[in-house]
Design a protein around this motif. Structure first.
Motif, mmCIF file in Angstrom:
data_model
loop_
_atom_site.group_PDB
_atom_site.id
_atom_site.type_symbol
_atom_site.label_atom_id
_atom_site.label_comp_id
_atom_site.label_asym_id
_atom_site.label_seq_id
_atom_site.Cartn_x
_atom_site.Cartn_y
_atom_site.Cartn_z
ATOM 1 N N TYR A 1 -36.468 -52.680 11.525
ATOM 2 C CA TYR A 1 -37.274 -51.487 11.453
ATOM 3 C C TYR A 1 -36.444 -50.306 11.917
ATOM 4 O O TYR A 1 -35.514 -50.449 12.695
ATOM 5 C CB TYR A 1 -38.539 -51.627 12.286
ATOM 6 C CG TYR A 1 -38.444 -51.027 13.655
ATOM 7 C CD1 TYR A 1 -39.009 -49.772 13.912
ATOM 8 C CD2 TYR A 1 -37.778 -51.681 14.681
ATOM 9 C CE1 TYR A 1 -38.913 -49.196 15.165
ATOM 10 C CE2 TYR A 1 -37.678 -51.106 15.932
ATOM 11 C CZ TYR A 1 -38.251 -49.875 16.171
ATOM 12 O OH TYR A 1 -38.148 -49.301 17.387
ATOM 13 N N THR A 2 -36.767 -49.164 11.393
ATOM 14 C CA THR A 2 -36.082 -47.961 11.824
ATOM 15 C C THR A 2 -37.092 -47.122 12.579
ATOM 16 O O THR A 2 -38.125 -46.768 12.032
ATOM 17 C CB THR A 2 -35.587 -47.150 10.611
ATOM 18 O OG1 THR A 2 -35.074 -48.074 9.672
ATOM 19 C CG2 THR A 2 -34.540 -46.149 11.005
ATOM 20 N N PRO A 3 -36.827 -46.828 13.824
ATOM 21 C CA PRO A 3 -37.799 -46.030 14.574
ATOM 22 C C PRO A 3 -37.782 -44.585 14.100
ATOM 23 O O PRO A 3 -36.887 -44.170 13.365
ATOM 24 C CB PRO A 3 -37.301 -46.136 16.009
ATOM 25 C CG PRO A 3 -35.859 -46.477 15.912
ATOM 26 C CD PRO A 3 -35.664 -47.206 14.623
ATOM 27 N N ALA A 4 -38.797 -43.838 14.519
ATOM 28 C CA ALA A 4 -38.779 -42.414 14.255
ATOM 29 C C ALA A 4 -37.695 -41.839 15.157
ATOM 30 O O ALA A 4 -37.728 -42.012 16.365
ATOM 31 C CB ALA A 4 -40.130 -41.815 14.601
ATOM 32 N N ILE A 5 -36.726 -41.222 14.547
ATOM 33 C CA ILE A 5 -35.596 -40.715 15.327
ATOM 34 C C ILE A 5 -35.745 -39.227 15.554
ATOM 35 O O ILE A 5 -35.748 -38.432 14.629
ATOM 36 C CB ILE A 5 -34.263 -41.031 14.635
ATOM 37 C CG1 ILE A 5 -34.092 -42.552 14.565
ATOM 38 C CG2 ILE A 5 -33.102 -40.397 15.362
ATOM 39 C CD1 ILE A 5 -32.993 -42.987 13.652
ATOM 40 N N LEU A 6 -35.937 -38.885 16.800
ATOM 41 C CA LEU A 6 -36.083 -37.476 17.121
ATOM 42 C C LEU A 6 -35.222 -37.259 18.345
ATOM 43 O O LEU A 6 -35.332 -37.962 19.338
ATOM 44 C CB LEU A 6 -37.540 -37.134 17.429
ATOM 45 C CG LEU A 6 -38.487 -38.322 17.492
ATOM 46 C CD1 LEU A 6 -39.075 -38.451 18.847
ATOM 47 C CD2 LEU A 6 -39.545 -38.134 16.442
ATOM 48 N N LEU B 1 -54.243 -41.592 18.998
ATOM 49 C CA LEU B 1 -53.780 -42.872 19.539
ATOM 50 C C LEU B 1 -54.670 -44.025 19.069
ATOM 51 O O LEU B 1 -54.186 -45.082 18.677
ATOM 52 C CB LEU B 1 -53.757 -42.815 21.077
ATOM 53 C CG LEU B 1 -52.763 -41.831 21.703
ATOM 54 C CD1 LEU B 1 -53.076 -41.593 23.173
ATOM 55 C CD2 LEU B 1 -51.331 -42.317 21.553
ATOM 56 N N VAL C 1 -53.593 -47.336 16.690
ATOM 57 C CA VAL C 1 -53.781 -48.729 17.085
ATOM 58 C C VAL C 1 -54.696 -49.435 16.083
ATOM 59 O O VAL C 1 -54.433 -50.556 15.654
ATOM 60 C CB VAL C 1 -54.345 -48.840 18.524
ATOM 61 C CG1 VAL C 1 -54.697 -50.289 18.862
ATOM 62 C CG2 VAL C 1 -53.352 -48.288 19.538
ATOM 63 N N HIS D 1 -43.498 -56.415 20.239
ATOM 64 C CA HIS D 1 -42.339 -55.597 19.913
ATOM 65 C C HIS D 1 -42.557 -54.847 18.596
ATOM 66 O O HIS D 1 -42.354 -53.639 18.509
ATOM 67 C CB HIS D 1 -41.089 -56.471 19.831
ATOM 68 C CG HIS D 1 -39.877 -55.738 19.364
ATOM 69 N ND1 HIS D 1 -39.304 -54.745 20.122
ATOM 70 C CD2 HIS D 1 -39.166 -55.812 18.217
ATOM 71 C CE1 HIS D 1 -38.271 -54.246 19.444
ATOM 72 N NE2 HIS D 1 -38.166 -54.875 18.293
ATOM 73 N N ARG E 1 -45.333 -52.157 18.928
ATOM 74 C CA ARG E 1 -44.896 -50.946 19.620
ATOM 75 C C ARG E 1 -43.974 -50.121 18.729
ATOM 76 O O ARG E 1 -44.014 -48.897 18.735
ATOM 77 C CB ARG E 1 -44.172 -51.313 20.913
ATOM 78 C CG ARG E 1 -45.118 -51.774 22.016
ATOM 79 C CD ARG E 1 -44.288 -52.328 23.150
ATOM 80 N NE ARG E 1 -45.067 -52.630 24.343
ATOM 81 C CZ ARG E 1 -44.542 -53.220 25.415
ATOM 82 N NH1 ARG E 1 -43.259 -53.545 25.434
ATOM 83 N NH2 ARG E 1 -45.295 -53.462 26.467
ATOM 84 N N LEU F 1 -46.076 -48.320 16.307
ATOM 85 C CA LEU F 1 -46.778 -47.207 16.962
ATOM 86 C C LEU F 1 -45.816 -46.052 17.238
ATOM 87 O O LEU F 1 -46.160 -44.884 17.058
ATOM 88 C CB LEU F 1 -47.424 -47.669 18.279
ATOM 89 C CG LEU F 1 -48.624 -48.605 18.146
ATOM 90 C CD1 LEU F 1 -49.094 -49.068 19.525
ATOM 91 C CD2 LEU F 1 -49.780 -47.927 17.409
ATOM 92 N N GLN F 2 -44.619 -46.402 17.663
ATOM 93 C CA GLN F 2 -43.637 -45.341 17.943
ATOM 94 C C GLN F 2 -43.338 -44.564 16.674
ATOM 95 O O GLN F 2 -43.316 -43.347 16.663
ATOM 96 C CB GLN F 2 -42.346 -45.968 18.507
ATOM 97 C CG GLN F 2 -41.328 -44.955 19.048
ATOM 98 C CD GLN F 2 -40.337 -44.445 17.984
ATOM 99 O OE1 GLN F 2 -40.305 -44.950 16.860
ATOM 100 N NE2 GLN F 2 -39.568 -43.439 18.342
ATOM 101 N N LEU G 1 -46.456 -42.542 15.760
ATOM 102 C CA LEU G 1 -46.937 -41.528 16.702
ATOM 103 C C LEU G 1 -45.897 -40.526 17.184
ATOM 104 O O LEU G 1 -46.214 -39.351 17.365
ATOM 105 C CB LEU G 1 -47.556 -42.216 17.925
ATOM 106 C CG LEU G 1 -48.912 -42.882 17.697
ATOM 107 C CD1 LEU G 1 -49.253 -43.776 18.879
ATOM 108 C CD2 LEU G 1 -50.007 -41.831 17.492
ATOM 109 N N ALA G 2 -44.686 -40.995 17.410
ATOM 110 C CA ALA G 2 -43.700 -40.110 18.028
ATOM 111 C C ALA G 2 -43.570 -38.761 17.313
ATOM 112 O O ALA G 2 -43.598 -37.713 17.968
ATOM 113 C CB ALA G 2 -42.353 -40.814 18.156
ATOM 114 N N LEU H 1 -46.721 -36.630 18.160
ATOM 115 C CA LEU H 1 -47.084 -36.340 19.553
ATOM 116 C C LEU H 1 -46.430 -35.075 20.075
ATOM 117 O O LEU H 1 -46.811 -34.556 21.111
ATOM 118 C CB LEU H 1 -46.709 -37.513 20.461
ATOM 119 C CG LEU H 1 -47.552 -38.784 20.315
ATOM 120 C CD1 LEU H 1 -47.041 -39.866 21.251
ATOM 121 C CD2 LEU H 1 -49.022 -38.498 20.590
#
Lengths: 209, 82
Positions: free
Chosen positions: A111-116, A136, A140, A180, A183, A186-187, A190-191, A194
């Motif tokens: 997975y690639t997270p939201a990169i900020l 939130l 979920v 894992h 989360r 969600l990251q 949401l990141a 947010l």
């Protein structure tokens, strides 16, 4: 809320079984939240989850003598809640979603997270704003069921890995992997959204991909 | 050996829960010192975990507990525990 000690629970159960029925109210009280959130996660309907939570409490009461004390009381209660929830799902013949979820679970964990790069923390005070809570909750609730269950029990009800695994009838390894991935999802979701809730600071957010 | 970003992401959840062994933790910490992206991913993931756990996010329906105990009371009047 911190769960009561096992010794306290065993003592209470002994007294209830000996006739002090009314003590059951306080025995079940610390489990209410977890029971409801597990059921809402399974059933996705408030009224149905509430009814199932009441049925669960009644089943726990009726089967109290079967509690062996080899798991925590709350874990035992949650497995009864899970059976109640699954029974209702089966009746509603909506098992299809489960098998779909299981397929997702088999996929590899790429997975690639939201990169900020200029991430700043969103403080708890921001929850005074209704939109943040809604954001939130939506995130979920939007997770596939197997991930949602784990997040609700591990991160929201703060149960440990073992307790979560027992309550959900899966291995501890599965709990860790699902948590894992949950989360991470969600990251990612949401990141980027947010940012608007972070305290104001000079300059612009450097949201980058 | 330096670990790469994807490797760090794989362990983020365990890292937050304090479940990575000392050697891996040290490697991740070293990576985080110089990698702004992974630091941001870690901070945002941790923040998301902390925020969803706040009691104000997931609340029981109003009157839930009262209704539950009222129904229990009714049940308990008619039968003893089993």
């Amino acid at each position: 809320m911190k769960p009561p000690t096992p010794e306290f629970e065993i003592e209470r159960i002994r007294r209830i079984l000996a006739g002090e029925k009314h003590l059951f109210h306080e025995l079940i009280r610390p489990c209410e939240r977890s029971v409801y959130f597990l059921l809402i996660s399974l059933l996705r309907n408030e009224a149905e989850a509430e009814d199932a939570a009441q049925e669960t409490a009644i089943k726990v009461y009726r089967n109290l003598k079967n509690f062996r004390g080899d798991a925590q009381f709350r874990t035992w209660v949650l497995s009864i809640a899970r059976n109640e929830g699954l029974g209702r799902l089966r009746k509603a013949a909506s098992r299809r979603e489960d098998s779909l979820d299981a397929e997702i679970d088999e996929q590899t964990g790429d997975y690639t997270p939201a990169i900020l790069t200029s991430w700043r923390e969103v403080p708890h005070e921001a929850l005074e704003r209704k939109e943040l809570g809604a954001l939130l909750r939506q995130a979920v609730e939007g997770l596939p069921e197997i991930y949602r269950n784990v997040v609700l029990l591990r991160d929201i009800e703060e149960m440990n890995v073992r307790e979560t695994a027992t309550a959900l009838g899966v291995t501890e390894g599965a709990v860790k992997v699902r948590l894992h991935r949950a989360r991470a999802m969600l990251q990612k979701e949401l990141a980027p959204r947010l940012g608007g809730f972070a305290p104001k600071r000079k300059g612009l957010f450097g949201w980058a991909r | 050996m330096r670990i790469d970003c994807t490797h760090v992401w794989e362990h983020i959840s365990a890292y937050i829960d304090g479940e990575v062994d000392a050697a891996l933790r040290a490697e991740i910490d070293r990576h985080l010192e110089t990698c702004e992206i992974c630091s941001a991913v870690l901070d945002s993931t941790r923040n998301v975990v902390v925020l969803v756990a706040d009691d104000r996010v997931f609340e029981l329906p109003v009157g839930f507990s009262e209704r539950l105990h009222a129904r229990l009371e009714k049940e308990m009047e008619s039968v003893g525990p089993g």
